[in-house]
Scaffold this motif. Structure first.
Motif, PDB file in Angstrom:
ATOM      1  N   GLY A 277       0.831  -1.189   0.000  1.00  0.00           N
ATOM      2  CA  GLY A 277       0.000   0.000   0.000  1.00  0.00           C
ATOM      3  C   GLY A 277       0.870   1.245   0.000  1.00  0.00           C
ATOM      4  N   SER A 278       0.721   2.099   1.031  1.00  0.00           N
ATOM      5  CA  SER A 278       1.537   3.304   1.166  1.00  0.00           C
ATOM      6  C   SER A 278       2.718   2.995   2.072  1.00  0.00           C
ATOM      7  CB  SER A 278       0.697   4.437   1.763  1.00  0.00           C
ATOM      8  OG  SER A 278       1.486   5.578   1.954  1.00  0.00           O
ATOM      9  N   PRO A 279       3.946   3.251   1.645  1.00  0.00           N
ATOM     10  CA  PRO A 279       5.116   2.868   2.448  1.00  0.00           C
ATOM     11  C   PRO A 279       5.137   3.593   3.799  1.00  0.00           C
ATOM     12  CG  PRO A 279       5.744   3.457   0.208  1.00  0.00           C
ATOM     13  CD  PRO A 279       4.328   3.880   0.375  1.00  0.00           C
ATOM     14  N   GLU A 280       5.468   2.857   4.837  1.00  0.00           N
ATOM     15  CA  GLU A 280       5.666   3.427   6.165  1.00  0.00           C
ATOM     16  C   GLU A 280       6.462   2.442   7.019  1.00  0.00           C
ATOM     17  OE1 GLU A 280       1.925   3.981   8.297  1.00  0.00           O
ATOM     18  OE2 GLU A 280       0.923   2.859   6.726  1.00  0.00           O
TER      19      GLU A 280
ATOM     20  N   ARG B 102      -4.044   2.781  -1.670  1.00  0.00           N
ATOM     21  CA  ARG B 102      -3.384   2.932  -2.961  1.00  0.00           C
ATOM     22  C   ARG B 102      -2.823   4.352  -3.056  1.00  0.00           C
ATOM     23  NH1 ARG B 102      -8.311   0.715  -6.765  1.00  0.00           N
ATOM     24  NH2 ARG B 102      -8.504  -1.379  -5.849  1.00  0.00           N
ATOM     25  N   VAL B 103      -1.700   4.466  -3.738  1.00  0.00           N
ATOM     26  CA  VAL B 103      -1.061   5.755  -3.920  1.00  0.00           C
ATOM     27  C   VAL B 103      -0.935   6.056  -5.400  1.00  0.00           C
ATOM     28  CG1 VAL B 103       0.986   7.163  -3.436  1.00  0.00           C
ATOM     29  CG2 VAL B 103       0.245   5.446  -1.782  1.00  0.00           C
ATOM     30  N   ASP B 104      -1.376   7.260  -5.791  1.00  0.00           N
ATOM     31  CA  ASP B 104      -1.253   7.706  -7.180  1.00  0.00           C
ATOM     32  C   ASP B 104      -0.734   9.141  -7.152  1.00  0.00           C
ATOM     33  OD1 ASP B 104      -1.456   8.453  -9.816  1.00  0.00           O
ATOM     34  OD2 ASP B 104      -3.393   7.480 -10.144  1.00  0.00           O
ATOM     35  N   MET B 105       0.542   9.308  -7.452  1.00  0.00           N
ATOM     36  CA  MET B 105       1.157  10.626  -7.364  1.00  0.00           C
ATOM     37  C   MET B 105       0.780  11.523  -8.529  1.00  0.00           C
ATOM     38  SD  MET B 105       2.627  10.559  -4.508  1.00  0.00           S
ATOM     39  CE  MET B 105       3.420  12.166  -4.643  1.00  0.00           C
TER      40      MET B 105
ATOM     41  N   LYS C 125      -8.157  17.345  -5.632  1.00  0.00           N
ATOM     42  CA  LYS C 125      -9.522  17.383  -6.164  1.00  0.00           C
ATOM     43  C   LYS C 125      -9.821  16.141  -6.989  1.00  0.00           C
ATOM     44  CE  LYS C 125      -9.937  22.431  -6.188  1.00  0.00           C
ATOM     45  NZ  LYS C 125     -10.156  23.646  -7.012  1.00  0.00           N
ATOM     46  N   ASP C 126      -8.866  15.725  -7.822  1.00  0.00           N
ATOM     47  CA  ASP C 126      -9.032  14.496  -8.590  1.00  0.00           C
ATOM     48  C   ASP C 126      -9.109  13.294  -7.664  1.00  0.00           C
ATOM     49  OD1 ASP C 126      -8.923  15.948 -10.959  1.00  0.00           O
ATOM     50  OD2 ASP C 126      -6.734  15.789 -11.058  1.00  0.00           O
ATOM     51  N   CYS C 127      -8.418  13.394  -6.511  1.00  0.00           N
ATOM     52  CA  CYS C 127      -8.427  12.296  -5.551  1.00  0.00           C
ATOM     53  C   CYS C 127      -9.834  12.083  -4.992  1.00  0.00           C
ATOM     54  CB  CYS C 127      -7.446  12.597  -4.427  1.00  0.00           C
ATOM     55  SG  CYS C 127      -7.102  11.211  -3.330  1.00  0.00           S
ATOM     56  N   GLU C 128     -10.555  13.203  -4.733  1.00  0.00           N
ATOM     57  CA  GLU C 128     -11.936  13.088  -4.235  1.00  0.00           C
ATOM     58  C   GLU C 128     -12.822  12.410  -5.267  1.00  0.00           C
ATOM     59  OE1 GLU C 128     -15.709  15.889  -2.863  1.00  0.00           O
ATOM     60  OE2 GLU C 128     -13.744  16.816  -3.222  1.00  0.00           O
ATOM     61  N   VAL C 129     -12.682  12.801  -6.539  1.00  0.00           N
ATOM     62  CA  VAL C 129     -13.482  12.185  -7.612  1.00  0.00           C
ATOM     63  C   VAL C 129     -13.175  10.699  -7.704  1.00  0.00           C
ATOM     64  CG1 VAL C 129     -13.920  12.185 -10.094  1.00  0.00           C
ATOM     65  CG2 VAL C 129     -13.606  14.350  -8.872  1.00  0.00           C
ATOM     66  N   GLU C 130     -11.912  10.361  -7.620  1.00  0.00           N
ATOM     67  CA  GLU C 130     -11.492   8.959  -7.701  1.00  0.00           C
ATOM     68  C   GLU C 130     -12.132   8.140  -6.589  1.00  0.00           C
ATOM     69  OE1 GLU C 130      -9.003   5.810  -9.350  1.00  0.00           O
ATOM     70  OE2 GLU C 130      -9.495   7.814 -10.086  1.00  0.00           O
ATOM     71  N   CYS C 131     -12.133   8.688  -5.353  1.00  0.00           N
ATOM     72  CA  CYS C 131     -12.697   7.963  -4.210  1.00  0.00           C
ATOM     73  C   CYS C 131     -14.226   7.919  -4.306  1.00  0.00           C
ATOM     74  CB  CYS C 131     -12.258   8.630  -2.922  1.00  0.00           C
ATOM     75  SG  CYS C 131     -12.701   7.721  -1.421  1.00  0.00           S
ATOM     76  N   ARG C 132     -14.854   9.016  -4.747  1.00  0.00           N
ATOM     77  CA  ARG C 132     -16.318   9.062  -4.833  1.00  0.00           C
ATOM     78  C   ARG C 132     -16.846   8.039  -5.838  1.00  0.00           C
ATOM     79  NH1 ARG C 132     -19.912  13.051  -3.437  1.00  0.00           N
ATOM     80  NH2 ARG C 132     -18.213  14.537  -3.077  1.00  0.00           N
TER      81      ARG C 132
ATOM     82  N   THR D 185       3.057  19.297   1.081  1.00  0.00           N
ATOM     83  CA  THR D 185       3.801  20.524   0.825  1.00  0.00           C
ATOM     84  C   THR D 185       3.096  21.329  -0.248  1.00  0.00           C
ATOM     85  OG1 THR D 185       5.181  19.358  -0.785  1.00  0.00           O
ATOM     86  CG2 THR D 185       5.979  19.444   1.461  1.00  0.00           C
ATOM     87  N   GLY D 186       3.186  22.638  -0.159  1.00  0.00           N
ATOM     88  CA  GLY D 186       2.491  23.497  -1.101  1.00  0.00           C
ATOM     89  C   GLY D 186       0.989  23.366  -0.941  1.00  0.00           C
ATOM     90  N   GLU D 187       0.270  23.210  -2.068  1.00  0.00           N
ATOM     91  CA  GLU D 187      -1.181  23.049  -2.034  1.00  0.00           C
ATOM     92  C   GLU D 187      -1.581  21.579  -1.924  1.00  0.00           C
ATOM     93  OE1 GLU D 187      -2.835  24.959  -5.410  1.00  0.00           O
ATOM     94  OE2 GLU D 187      -2.258  26.985  -4.779  1.00  0.00           O
ATOM     95  N   GLY D 188      -0.654  20.702  -1.826  1.00  0.00           N
ATOM     96  CA  GLY D 188      -0.948  19.274  -1.693  1.00  0.00           C
ATOM     97  C   GLY D 188      -1.020  18.617  -3.052  1.00  0.00           C
ATOM     98  N   SER D 189      -0.421  17.447  -3.166  1.00  0.00           N
ATOM     99  CA  SER D 189      -0.440  16.700  -4.423  1.00  0.00           C
ATOM    100  C   SER D 189      -0.355  15.225  -4.091  1.00  0.00           C
ATOM    101  CB  SER D 189       0.728  17.130  -5.325  1.00  0.00           C
ATOM    102  OG  SER D 189       1.969  16.850  -4.679  1.00  0.00           O
ATOM    103  N   GLY D 190      -0.603  14.405  -5.111  1.00  0.00           N
ATOM    104  CA  GLY D 190      -0.617  12.969  -4.886  1.00  0.00           C
ATOM    105  C   GLY D 190      -1.897  12.546  -4.196  1.00  0.00           C
TER     106      GLY D 190
END
Length: 851
Positions: free
Chosen positions: A199-202, A369-372, A377-384, A398-403
């Protein structure tokens, strides 16, 4: 041989340094390492050699910090294969492996276990192992390495085989090509700290297969479960997620800081930093630290908050309810939470939405799942658009957020932070979304009301501050006007007929008067402090007036010297003390806190001396027993230092003219402080002597030339000090009554005893025999020297202090001192003043009780 004890380690290290190869940082075929030998990195930061852990006889090869007194091992080669022999050996074997041999055995206990082909570019003689200043032990090929000017080429390094310590420059993570892992293992082997890529590395902290703690996913600046990383003022962390490797590494901004990340035997990870001042390791950060750090504490769809005041750290996410309330309130979060209502996930996602949870450790990324390539905003559409998606978050904040990180299935191990964490968007049903919007609207209205209240409060405060500022300025103007009036009054004192012409250096005196800064007390404040000059607070009185004890509103205890309206002498004393003592700062001078000149009142405010004055103890047969010889000697030295300061070290050269036991005050620790500067005079820097037509002082303490001819100098104070010294030794007043000779004074009595070889008979009987004879004899000699009839024969105060410290500096032969001013004993503590140089026709009494 090496233990955790600092002293033993230092002995071990010193011995090793004398019998080691510490001058080099390499191991080659031609040199090997025996027990007691070490190699040290080029910068001296790390050392490599044999060691034993505390409470163990086993020997290991390890790397430790070289410059700190506590042996701190950061890497161990043979941690699973200890050596029991007394003669272990570390060398390069025939296959160019670094190997540890146990005694004379031919099979190594441990080795780097490399398979290195011998080619034209790589031969056994061209290989060497080097200890770097980063703590990394590296195998270099000399033919292809740094000696030919190319970038260093290494074939093996200890950083690729970490033990329990993560140093700057190391990697923790995975090599996706070789399958190698860079992870930490506790010394006892029970705990593992490793990167999990599913999944997401940690990073996960595990005991066997049980998860204990996780770092949270990397969000571009920190792990979401380590909010302290956002305060990166010491460390610079980097996370690399590439096609070949995925790992984290760090550097230290200040290379002089020693820091290490360690997994201990108790299953906790620590960031330790060496503090040079205290010579110890300090924990900068650790995990797990509280119940909410324990993995899955609140179960599925639960959220943990360790700062809850009700003691219930677990709660359900919005739209969820406890699966088993009974177990929930027992704080057993294993049951977790379930949805209150099913989400009506249809075409377009109607009937549901997402709630933002702020400042949280986002859920375990094992089922994420991680999609950089996607933005938030696209992330919300993807989940919805995916009914299995239970929530989403930005992969990089960082910044306005990405990934985009999206979760499918259960959400577990979420916790709230007051500072740190990131935003998590949770899928909820329409009812929960509407309730949240209603709550937000109500909260907005509440915030609006609060904002209006804050605005009104700020306006009110500004108005109040303006009024206070106006009153302050008006009070300050009044205060300045009153200060000017006071200064004019003080100036008028110096121009009065009774004072005019009495100063030997009016220029320095008036300059001091013009520039002095002294706090002024209001009469009302002084009256409150002294309870309206209550007789219960009266400490003593004299010709100038009375002294009262008081307590200011801030709790400070004070002594108030109130001039009597009928005192002619007190006005001049007041002028002197205001101008002089306000400018004097010394531990053996009483401190003046301010003055009060209002209406007909003239008062000086001093620090309060709880132990009154020296004469209160010295001349009382009972209380004198409290003054043992060490205490008397310290009082003598303190008075001498104070007088020296007046004569030599202060900005104004001052002659006190009234040194006596009643003017020596004692603080809570019985330290002496010279007081009563009403009769003091300022001298010019080059002036040695002056005349006065007004003799002031106290019978028995005045030098002959001053009492008879009105001549005074610093030697006048030396004479008074000598009298005071002999009084401290004897416990008797100089003009005390001697039954065998009523006209005998202390000076004459001391000289007679000295001539007869019986000087110790002068000592106060209350001391018994508990005093050092040599010290007392030394003080008697100094006292006799100070009371010589001719001022030139008396030492300066600087010489007095030297003689008190070194008897060898005292002249071997003493002259007969002066026997002056023997008078009726009933005037033995009277201050005098006169209009002629020889006649004494005016008398007043100074303070007789301590302030």
């Amino acid at each position: 041989m090496v233990t955790s004890s600092t002293a033993l380690f230092l002995l071990y290290y010193t011995f090793s340094a004398l019998h080691s190869t510490s001058s080099t940082d390499t191991i080659t075929h031609s040199n090997s390492l025996r027990d007691g030998d070490t190699i040290v990195s080029n910068g001296g930061t790390f050392a490599l050699g044999f060691f034993s852990p505390p409470n163990s006889q086993h020997r290991y090869i390890g790397i430790w910090y070289n410059k700190i007194p506590i042996q701190t091992v950061v890497w161990v080669a043979n941690r699973n294969n200890p050596i029991n022999t007394s003669s272990p050996l570390l060398k390069i074997d025939d296959r160019s492996n670094l190997a540890i041999f146990n005694g004379n055995q031919t099979t190594p206990v441990w080795s780097t276990n490399l398979s290195l082909p011998i080619t034209q570019k790589t031969s056994s003689s061209s290989l060497f192992y080097k200890l770097l200043d980063s703590g990394n032990l590296v195998l270099y090929d000399q033919n292809r390495g740094e000696n030919r000017g190319a970038s260093p080429v290494f074939l093996w390094q200890s950083f690729d085989d970490p033990t329990d310590t993560f140093l700057a420059g190391m990697k923790l993570g995975l090599n996706l090509t070789s399958g190698a892992k860079w992870s930490l293992t506790s010394p006892n082997g029970e705990f593992l700290f490793e990167l999990k890529r599913t999944g997401s590395p940690e990073f996960y902290l595990k005991k066997g297969s049980n998860l204990i703690w996780r770092s949270g996913t990397w969000n571009g600046r920190s792990w979401s479960g380590v909010p302290e990383m956002t305060r990166g003022f010491i460390f610079n962390y980097s996370f690399v997620d590439g096609p070949d490797e995925i790992y984290i590494t760090y550097s230290v901004y200040n290379k002089s800081i020693l820091s290490r990340f360690v997994l201990d035997d108790l299953g906790a990870v620590h960031r330790w930093t060496w503090v040079e001042g205290s010579h110890r390791w300090t924990s900068f950060w650790s995990a797990p630290r509280d119940a909410c750090d324990e993995y899955g504490q609140c179960g599925r769809f639960g959220m943990c908050n360790s700062s809850n005041n009700n003691g219930l750290i677990c709660s359900c996410l919005p739209g969820f309810a406890p699966k088993s309330p009974r177990d929930w309130y027992l704080r057993d979060g294993s049951q977790g939470c379930v949805r209150k209502r099913e989400v009506l996930c249809g075409e377009g996602g109607e009937g549901e939405g997402f709630l933002k949870l702020e400042k949280v450790k986002i859920p375990d990324g094992a089922n994420a799942r991680v999609d950089m390539s996607l933005g938030i905003k696209d992330c919300e559409v993807e989940c919805r658009n995916n009914c299995s998606c239970t929530g989403y978050a930005a992969a990089d904040v960082t910044g306005e957020g990405s990934g985009c990180i999206t979760w499918f299935g259960d959400l577990i191990d979420i916790r709230e932070y007051t500072d740190g964490g990131q935003d998590l968007f949770l899928r909820v049903d329409a009812i929960e979304l509407e309730n949240s919007m209603r709550t937000s609207k109500s909260s907005f209205l509440t915030k609006k009301k609060l904002l209006l209240l804050v605005v009104l409060l700020v306006v009110g405060i500004l108005i109040l501050m303006s009024v206070m500022y106006y009153l302050f300025k008006r009070t300050k103007r009044r205060g300045l006007a009153r200060r000017e009036r006071v200064q004019m009054q003080l100036l008028s004192l110096s121009n009065s007929d009774s004072y005019k012409g009495s100063s030997p250096c009016p220029k320095e005196y008036e300059e001091a008067n013009a520039n002095f800064e002294l706090p002024f007390f209001d009469l009302d404040d002084v009256m409150v402090a002294t309870e309206n000059f209550s007789s219960n607070n009266k400490l003593g009185s004299g010709g100038f007036g009375s002294v009262y004890k008081g307590r200011l509103s801030d709790g400070r205890e004070i002594a108030v010297k109130r001039l009597s309206r009928s005192s002619g002498q007190g006005t001049n004393e007041f002028k002197n003390e205001v101008v002089l003592i306000a400018r004097l700062q010394h531990r053996n001078l009483v401190q003046i806190l301010g003055c009060c000149v209002e209406k007909e009142e003239k008062m000086l405010v001093y620090e309060y001396m709880p132990n009154k004055s020296l004469d209160f103890f010295l001349f009382d047969p009972t209380k004198s027993t409290l003054l043992d010889w060490p205490r008397r000697y310290e009082i003598i030295l303190g008075i001498a230092r104070g007088v020296l300061y007046l004569h030599q070290d202060s900005r104004l050269r001052i002659i006190h003219r009234d040194l006596k036991a009643s003017n020596i005050l004692l603080d809570a620790e019985m330290n002496p402080k010279i007081s009563d500067f009403g009769m003091a005079r300022i001298f010019e820097s080059k002036q040695t002597q002056a005349n006065t037509n007004r003799v002031v002082g106290t019978y028995g303490y005045m030098a002959p030339e001053y009492a008879m001819d009105g001549q005074f100098s610093i030697k006048s104070d030396v004479f008074s000090f000598g009298v005071l010294l002999l009084e401290i030794i004897s416990g008797k007043k100089n003009n005390g009554y001697y039954r065998e000779d009523p006209l005998m004074n202390m000076i004459k009595h001391a000289w007679e005893l000295w001539k007869d070889g019986r000087p110790l008979e002068l000592v106060d009987p209350s001391l018994g025999n508990s005093y050092p004879e040599q010290d007392v004899l030394k003080c008697i000699k100094v006292g006799i020297l100070c009371v010589q009839e001719n001022a030139k024969d008396r030492p300066t105060m600087s010489s007095v202090i030297v003689m008190l410290g070194n008897e060898a500096t005292i002249p071997p032969v003493l002259k007969q001192p002066a026997f002056v001013l023997t008078t009726n004993p009933k005037y033995s503590d009277s201050s005098t003043s006169g209009t002629g140089s020889r006649s004494i026709n005016e008398m007043s009494t100074t303070i007789v009780e301590g302030r």
